[in-house]
Scaffold this motif. Structure first.
Motif, PDB file in Angstrom:
ATOM      1  N   VAL A   1     -52.695  17.824  55.279  1.00 39.25           N
ATOM      2  CA  VAL A   1     -52.579  19.269  55.051  1.00 39.25           C
ATOM      3  C   VAL A   1     -53.701  20.056  55.714  1.00 39.25           C
ATOM      4  CG1 VAL A   1     -51.421  18.807  52.862  1.00 39.25           C
ATOM      5  CG2 VAL A   1     -53.871  19.359  52.871  1.00 39.25           C
ATOM      6  N   LYS A   2     -54.652  19.387  56.335  1.00 39.42           N
ATOM      7  CA  LYS A   2     -55.763  20.087  56.978  1.00 39.42           C
ATOM      8  C   LYS A   2     -55.260  21.074  58.027  1.00 39.42           C
ATOM      9  CE  LYS A   2     -59.516  16.719  56.464  1.00 39.42           C
ATOM     10  NZ  LYS A   2     -60.360  15.708  57.151  1.00 39.42           N
ATOM     11  N   GLY A   3     -55.815  22.280  57.980  1.00 42.98           N
ATOM     12  CA  GLY A   3     -55.412  23.319  58.916  1.00 42.98           C
ATOM     13  C   GLY A   3     -54.195  24.109  58.471  1.00 42.98           C
ATOM     14  N   ARG A   4     -53.524  23.661  57.427  1.00 41.09           N
ATOM     15  CA  ARG A   4     -52.326  24.352  56.932  1.00 41.09           C
ATOM     16  C   ARG A   4     -52.517  24.894  55.514  1.00 41.09           C
ATOM     17  NH1 ARG A   4     -47.705  21.655  56.112  1.00 41.09           N
ATOM     18  NH2 ARG A   4     -48.705  19.669  55.655  1.00 41.09           N
ATOM     19  N   PHE A   5     -53.266  24.178  54.691  1.00 41.44           N
ATOM     20  CA  PHE A   5     -53.477  24.568  53.293  1.00 41.44           C
ATOM     21  C   PHE A   5     -54.913  25.050  53.104  1.00 41.44           C
ATOM     22  CE2 PHE A   5     -50.133  21.597  51.119  1.00 41.44           C
ATOM     23  CZ  PHE A   5     -49.158  22.076  51.996  1.00 41.44           C
ATOM     24  N   THR A   6     -55.087  26.002  52.182  1.00 39.64           N
ATOM     25  CA  THR A   6     -56.411  26.508  51.859  1.00 39.64           C
ATOM     26  C   THR A   6     -56.540  26.642  50.347  1.00 39.64           C
ATOM     27  OG1 THR A   6     -56.501  27.780  53.922  1.00 39.64           O
ATOM     28  CG2 THR A   6     -58.078  28.357  52.202  1.00 39.64           C
ATOM     29  N   ILE A   7     -57.602  26.062  49.790  1.00 42.04           N
ATOM     30  CA  ILE A   7     -57.872  26.166  48.358  1.00 42.04           C
ATOM     31  C   ILE A   7     -58.974  27.191  48.140  1.00 42.04           C
ATOM     32  CG2 ILE A   7     -59.562  24.271  48.355  1.00 42.04           C
ATOM     33  CD1 ILE A   7     -58.480  23.486  45.574  1.00 42.04           C
ATOM     34  N   THR A   8     -58.781  28.036  47.131  1.00 45.19           N
ATOM     35  CA  THR A   8     -59.785  29.025  46.766  1.00 45.19           C
ATOM     36  C   THR A   8     -59.868  29.118  45.247  1.00 45.19           C
ATOM     37  OG1 THR A   8     -58.154  30.808  46.911  1.00 45.19           O
ATOM     38  CG2 THR A   8     -59.522  30.424  48.857  1.00 45.19           C
ATOM     39  N   ARG A   9     -60.941  29.757  44.801  1.00 43.90           N
ATOM     40  CA  ARG A   9     -61.156  29.891  43.368  1.00 43.90           C
ATOM     41  C   ARG A   9     -61.619  31.308  43.069  1.00 43.90           C
ATOM     42  NH1 ARG A   9     -65.206  25.952  42.227  1.00 43.90           N
ATOM     43  NH2 ARG A   9     -66.736  27.598  42.577  1.00 43.90           N
ATOM     44  N   ASP A  10     -61.023  31.937  42.059  1.00 38.32           N
ATOM     45  CA  ASP A  10     -61.428  33.256  41.596  1.00 38.32           C
ATOM     46  C   ASP A  10     -62.004  33.086  40.194  1.00 38.32           C
ATOM     47  OD1 ASP A  10     -61.604  35.831  40.516  1.00 38.32           O
ATOM     48  OD2 ASP A  10     -59.934  36.565  41.711  1.00 38.32           O
ATOM     49  N   ASN A  11     -63.330  33.091  40.107  1.00 42.62           N
ATOM     50  CA  ASN A  11     -63.962  32.839  38.808  1.00 42.62           C
ATOM     51  C   ASN A  11     -63.658  33.941  37.806  1.00 42.62           C
ATOM     52  OD1 ASN A  11     -65.058  30.496  39.869  1.00 42.62           O
ATOM     53  ND2 ASN A  11     -67.018  31.470  40.371  1.00 42.62           N
ATOM     54  N   ALA A  12     -63.559  35.174  38.269  1.00 45.00           N
ATOM     55  CA  ALA A  12     -63.297  36.293  37.364  1.00 45.00           C
ATOM     56  C   ALA A  12     -61.926  36.150  36.690  1.00 45.00           C
ATOM     57  CB  ALA A  12     -63.376  37.606  38.121  1.00 45.00           C
ATOM     58  N   LYS A  13     -60.980  35.585  37.415  1.00 46.49           N
ATOM     59  CA  LYS A  13     -59.638  35.386  36.873  1.00 46.49           C
ATOM     60  C   LYS A  13     -59.440  33.982  36.326  1.00 46.49           C
ATOM     61  CE  LYS A  13     -57.432  38.830  39.840  1.00 46.49           C
ATOM     62  NZ  LYS A  13     -56.372  39.092  40.843  1.00 46.49           N
ATOM     63  N   ASN A  14     -60.488  33.159  36.461  1.00 43.91           N
ATOM     64  CA  ASN A  14     -60.405  31.758  36.017  1.00 43.91           C
ATOM     65  C   ASN A  14     -59.179  31.061  36.602  1.00 43.91           C
ATOM     66  OD1 ASN A  14     -62.099  29.987  34.605  1.00 43.91           O
ATOM     67  ND2 ASN A  14     -60.746  29.948  32.823  1.00 43.91           N
ATOM     68  N   THR A  15     -58.997  31.266  37.878  1.00 39.52           N
ATOM     69  CA  THR A  15     -57.784  30.808  38.562  1.00 39.52           C
ATOM     70  C   THR A  15     -58.140  30.125  39.873  1.00 39.52           C
ATOM     71  OG1 THR A  15     -56.488  32.617  37.591  1.00 39.52           O
ATOM     72  CG2 THR A  15     -55.577  31.553  39.543  1.00 39.52           C
ATOM     73  N   VAL A  16     -57.386  29.089  40.183  1.00 44.44           N
ATOM     74  CA  VAL A  16     -57.508  28.392  41.459  1.00 44.44           C
ATOM     75  C   VAL A  16     -56.191  28.559  42.203  1.00 44.44           C
ATOM     76  CG1 VAL A  16     -57.870  26.151  42.565  1.00 44.44           C
ATOM     77  CG2 VAL A  16     -59.131  26.741  40.500  1.00 44.44           C
ATOM     78  N   TYR A  17     -56.309  28.765  43.507  1.00 37.32           N
ATOM     79  CA  TYR A  17     -55.129  28.985  44.338  1.00 37.32           C
ATOM     80  C   TYR A  17     -55.007  27.908  45.407  1.00 37.32           C
ATOM     81  CZ  TYR A  17     -55.633  33.669  42.361  1.00 37.32           C
ATOM     82  OH  TYR A  17     -55.765  34.732  41.504  1.00 37.32           O
ATOM     83  N   LEU A  18     -53.773  27.692  45.830  1.00 39.12           N
ATOM     84  CA  LEU A  18     -53.530  26.851  47.000  1.00 39.12           C
ATOM     85  C   LEU A  18     -52.580  27.607  47.908  1.00 39.12           C
ATOM     86  CD1 LEU A  18     -54.101  24.062  48.301  1.00 39.12           C
ATOM     87  CD2 LEU A  18     -51.908  23.312  47.347  1.00 39.12           C
ATOM     88  N   GLN A  19     -53.119  28.104  49.009  1.00 39.25           N
ATOM     89  CA  GLN A  19     -52.304  28.787  50.016  1.00 39.25           C
ATOM     90  C   GLN A  19     -51.744  27.737  50.954  1.00 39.25           C
ATOM     91  OE1 GLN A  19     -51.479  32.151  50.401  1.00 39.25           O
ATOM     92  NE2 GLN A  19     -50.096  31.382  51.994  1.00 39.25           N
ATOM     93  N   MET A  20     -50.429  27.690  51.058  1.00 36.40           N
ATOM     94  CA  MET A  20     -49.766  26.668  51.875  1.00 36.40           C
ATOM     95  C   MET A  20     -48.987  27.355  52.992  1.00 36.40           C
ATOM     96  SD  MET A  20     -48.431  24.069  48.896  1.00 36.40           S
ATOM     97  CE  MET A  20     -47.161  25.188  48.341  1.00 36.40           C
ATOM     98  N   ASN A  21     -49.378  27.096  54.215  1.00 43.25           N
ATOM     99  CA  ASN A  21     -48.730  27.663  55.393  1.00 43.25           C
ATOM    100  C   ASN A  21     -48.098  26.570  56.231  1.00 43.25           C
ATOM    101  OD1 ASN A  21     -49.738  30.217  54.628  1.00 43.25           O
ATOM    102  ND2 ASN A  21     -51.623  29.896  55.811  1.00 43.25           N
ATOM    103  N   SER A  22     -47.218  26.970  57.120  1.00 44.38           N
ATOM    104  CA  SER A  22     -46.554  26.027  58.035  1.00 44.38           C
ATOM    105  C   SER A  22     -45.986  24.839  57.272  1.00 44.38           C
ATOM    106  CB  SER A  22     -47.547  25.554  59.114  1.00 44.38           C
ATOM    107  OG  SER A  22     -48.063  26.629  59.845  1.00 44.38           O
ATOM    108  N   LEU A  23     -45.285  25.133  56.227  1.00 42.91           N
ATOM    109  CA  LEU A  23     -44.770  24.073  55.360  1.00 42.91           C
ATOM    110  C   LEU A  23     -43.738  23.212  56.071  1.00 42.91           C
ATOM    111  CD1 LEU A  23     -44.665  26.089  52.050  1.00 42.91           C
ATOM    112  CD2 LEU A  23     -45.814  23.894  52.357  1.00 42.91           C
ATOM    113  N   LYS A  24     -43.757  21.930  55.715  1.00 41.55           N
ATOM    114  CA  LYS A  24     -42.866  20.940  56.307  1.00 41.55           C
ATOM    115  C   LYS A  24     -42.011  20.314  55.209  1.00 41.55           C
ATOM    116  CE  LYS A  24     -46.542  19.675  59.563  1.00 41.55           C
ATOM    117  NZ  LYS A  24     -47.380  18.570  60.077  1.00 41.55           N
ATOM    118  N   PRO A  25     -40.872  19.757  55.551  1.00 43.28           N
ATOM    119  CA  PRO A  25     -40.048  19.094  54.525  1.00 43.28           C
ATOM    120  C   PRO A  25     -40.814  18.006  53.761  1.00 43.28           C
ATOM    121  CG  PRO A  25     -38.764  19.429  56.509  1.00 43.28           C
ATOM    122  CD  PRO A  25     -40.163  19.837  56.841  1.00 43.28           C
ATOM    123  N   GLU A  26     -41.734  17.333  54.438  1.00 42.67           N
ATOM    124  CA  GLU A  26     -42.502  16.280  53.766  1.00 42.67           C
ATOM    125  C   GLU A  26     -43.524  16.819  52.772  1.00 42.67           C
ATOM    126  OE1 GLU A  26     -42.031  16.693  57.066  1.00 42.67           O
ATOM    127  OE2 GLU A  26     -43.843  16.108  58.199  1.00 42.67           O
TER     128      GLU A  26
END
Length: 123
Positions: free
Chosen positions: A65-90
């Motif tokens: 997933v390197k180069g396609r996915f990005t993980i971030t964290r918003d401490n104020a919202k106590n939330t973690v995100y995973l942005q997934m781009n260029s998704l593939k069937p696999e």
């Protein structure tokens, strides 16, 4: 009560994008290694991405997933995100949010788990 609740999954065409969210209650996401794992039918659960608990916010990604996915964290919202781009069937799998003492891409390193959200990549 400690809970990790994932959302944002769904059906997307190949090449599309999704953003997964993991809202935590009962723990502070900045005090844990926060990770995303996924499990496809008939396959073992695998680590996708982690973000460390330190101020540096070190991030780690599976090679697939390197180069396609990005993980971030918003401490104020106590939330973690995973942005997934260029998704593939696999990339089709149930995606799980997890928390542990360290940011490691191994399920055995995690203490707390969400129930998962399904991502389906198909035309």
């Amino acid at each position: 009560q400690l809970q990790l609740v994932e959302s944002g999954g769904g059906l997307v065409q190949p090449g599309g994008s999704l953003r997964l969210s993991c809202i935590a209650s009962g723990l502070n996401v900045d005090g844990y290694g926060m990770c995303w794992f996924r499990q496809a039918p008939g396959m073992e659960r695998e680590g996708v991405s982690c973000i460390s608990s330190t101020i540096s916010r070190n991030t780690y990604y599976a090679d697939s997933v390197k180069g396609r996915f990005t993980i971030t964290r918003d401490n104020a919202k106590n939330t973690v995100y995973l942005q997934m781009n260029s998704l593939k069937p696999e990339d089709t799998a149930v995606y799980y949010c997890a928390a542990g003492p360290l940011a490691v891409l191994s399920p055995v390193g995690m203490n707390y788990w969400g129930k998962g959200t399904l991502v389906t990549v198909s035309s």
